[in-house]
Design a protein around this motif. Structure first.
Motif, mmCIF file in Angstrom:
data_model
loop_
_atom_site.group_PDB
_atom_site.id
_atom_site.type_symbol
_atom_site.label_atom_id
_atom_site.label_comp_id
_atom_site.label_asym_id
_atom_site.label_seq_id
_atom_site.Cartn_x
_atom_site.Cartn_y
_atom_site.Cartn_z
ATOM 1 N N UNK A 122 51.219 30.292 37.157
ATOM 2 C CA UNK A 122 50.965 31.627 37.715
ATOM 3 C C UNK A 122 52.229 32.338 38.164
ATOM 4 N N UNK A 123 53.291 31.576 38.445
ATOM 5 C CA UNK A 123 54.570 32.160 38.859
ATOM 6 C C UNK A 123 55.686 31.577 37.983
ATOM 7 N N UNK A 124 56.313 32.412 37.182
ATOM 8 C CA UNK A 124 57.460 31.997 36.370
ATOM 9 C C UNK A 124 58.453 33.156 36.355
ATOM 10 N N UNK A 125 59.362 33.212 37.320
ATOM 11 C CA UNK A 125 60.278 34.351 37.418
ATOM 12 C C UNK A 125 61.098 34.602 36.152
ATOM 13 N N UNK A 148 43.033 35.801 34.516
ATOM 14 C CA UNK A 148 42.583 35.994 33.135
ATOM 15 C C UNK A 148 43.504 37.009 32.470
ATOM 16 N N UNK A 149 44.203 36.587 31.428
ATOM 17 C CA UNK A 149 45.097 37.474 30.690
ATOM 18 C C UNK A 149 44.600 37.585 29.260
ATOM 19 N N UNK A 150 43.979 38.704 28.938
ATOM 20 C CA UNK A 150 43.389 38.920 27.626
ATOM 21 C C UNK A 150 44.406 39.640 26.750
ATOM 22 N N UNK A 152 45.076 31.705 30.687
ATOM 23 C CA UNK A 152 44.595 31.427 32.036
ATOM 24 C C UNK A 152 45.752 30.964 32.914
ATOM 25 N N UNK A 153 45.775 31.387 34.155
ATOM 26 C CA UNK A 153 46.761 30.807 35.059
ATOM 27 C C UNK A 153 46.350 29.375 35.372
#
Length: 267
Positions: free
Chosen positions: A151-154, A164-166, A223-224
Motif C-alpha cells: 500500500x505504500x511504495x514511495x 481496489x485499483x481497477x 489490491x493493496x
C-alpha cells in the motif's frame, strides 16, 4: 518445472495470475543477491484469495517469479509508464529501487532472449489459447488479471494506494459496462477505498489482450496487500479474517462481471 498452470472452466471469465509464482531455477537463484532472494515483490496469496469465488472460471497462473522474467511486461521491453519509476521485463531492482542481483550478475541480452522463450512466451501462449477457447464457447471472453502490491511504495507512488485499483487502459481494454459494474461493487464496499485508472491502469497483459471490438475484454485488479495480509513485510502471512472479508467483495465483483458478460453476449 511447468511454467504455467491452467484450469479450464465454462464461465466467460478467465482469471490471470502472472505474479503469484515463486519458482526460480537454481542457476538464476544463485545470481540474485540477498535482497532479491526475499522475492518481496510477489503477489502473495492472491491465487488463494480468489480460489473458489467463481467455480467455473478458467485460471491461468505463471509458476515462475517475476524476477525470472515479468509475465506482465511488454516482451519488447517498452515501459508501461514512461517517465515514471517502474520495473522492467527482467527487473534490475525491487519496488523500492534497491538492486536484486549480485554484482556482475544482472541479466544481459542473452538472458532476456532465453527467458522469453522459456517462460514469458509459454505463459502467454497458454493465456491466448484459453481466451480463444472461451470466446468461441461463450461468444466473448473477459480476462480479469489478478494482482496485489504494497500500500505504500514511495519509489513508485506517493502516499497510500487505494485498496481496489481497477485498470482498463483508460477505458480501452473493456466495455464501459464492465468497468461500471465493477466500480459499483468496489466503491460501495465499506471500509475500503477504490480508484479506476489511477496510478495503475493495467499492465501489458490488459493492454495487449483487451480488444472489446473483437469480443475480448480485459480488466486488471490491483489490491493493496494491507487489505489481506497480516503485514506487508516478511513473512507476508495471510490474515484470514481480512481475507474472508475481502473475498466477499471479490466474489461480488466476479459475479457481476459474469452477469455483465452474459448480457453482452446476448446482444
Amino acid at each position: 518445472m511447468s511454467v504455467v498452470e491452467v484450469e479450464r472452466g465454462l464461465s466467460p471469465i478467465i482469471l490471470g495470475f502472472p505474479h503469484t509464482g515463486t519458482d526460480v531455477p537454481a542457476d538464476i537463484w544463485k545470481r540474485l543477491n540477498q535482497n532479491g532472494q526475499l522475492l518481496a515483490d510477489t503477489d502473495w496469496h492472491i491465487d488463494q484469495l480468489y480460489d473458489g469465488l467463481l467455480p467455473e472460471a478458467t485460471t491461468v497462473r505463471a509458476t515462475f517469479h517475476r524476477y525470472v522474467i515479468d509475465a506482465n511486461r511488454d516482451p519488447e521491453g517498452v515501459s508501461l509508464y514512461p517517465g515514471q519509476n517502474t520495473t522492467g521485463l527482467i527487473p534490475e531492482t525491487d519496488f523500492d529501487g534497491k538492486p536484486i542481483w549480485r554484482d556482475g550478475e544482472k541479466p544481459n541480452a542473452a538472458d532476456i532472449k532465453s527467458r522469453l522463450e522459456q517462460f514469458h512466451r509459454p505463459y502467454h501462449a497458454a493465456l491466448a489459447d484459453e481466451i480463444k477457447r472461451v470466446r468461441e464457447a461463450c461468444g466473448l471472453a473477459i480476462l480479469y488479471d489478478c494482482h496485489s502490491i504494497r500500500s505504500h511504495i514511495p519509489f513508485l507512488f506517493q502516499g497510500k494506494l487505494p485498496d481496489f485499483n481497477i485498470g482498463t487502459n483508460e477505458g480501452k481494454s473493456c466495455s464501459p459496462e464492465i468497468a461500471s459494474a465493477v466500480g459499483r461493487i468496489v466503491f460501495a464496499a465499506r471500509g475500503y477505498d477504490a480508484v479506476i485508472n489511477g496510478r495503475f491502469k493495467g499492465g501489458w497483459t490488459t493492454r495487449h489482450y483487451g480488444q472489446p471490438q473483437l469480443g475480448i475484454h480485459a480488466i486488471q485488479m490491483e489490491l493493496t496487500q494491507s487489505s489481506h495480509l497480516a503485514t506487508e513485510a516478511p513473512p507476508f502471512a495471510l490474515d484470514e479474517a481480512k481475507a474472508e472479508k475481502l473475498r466477499r467483495h471479490l466474489k461480488d465483483v466476479l459475479g457481476i462481471i459474469e452477469q455483465t458478460a452474459i448480457k453482452l453476449g446476448s446482444r
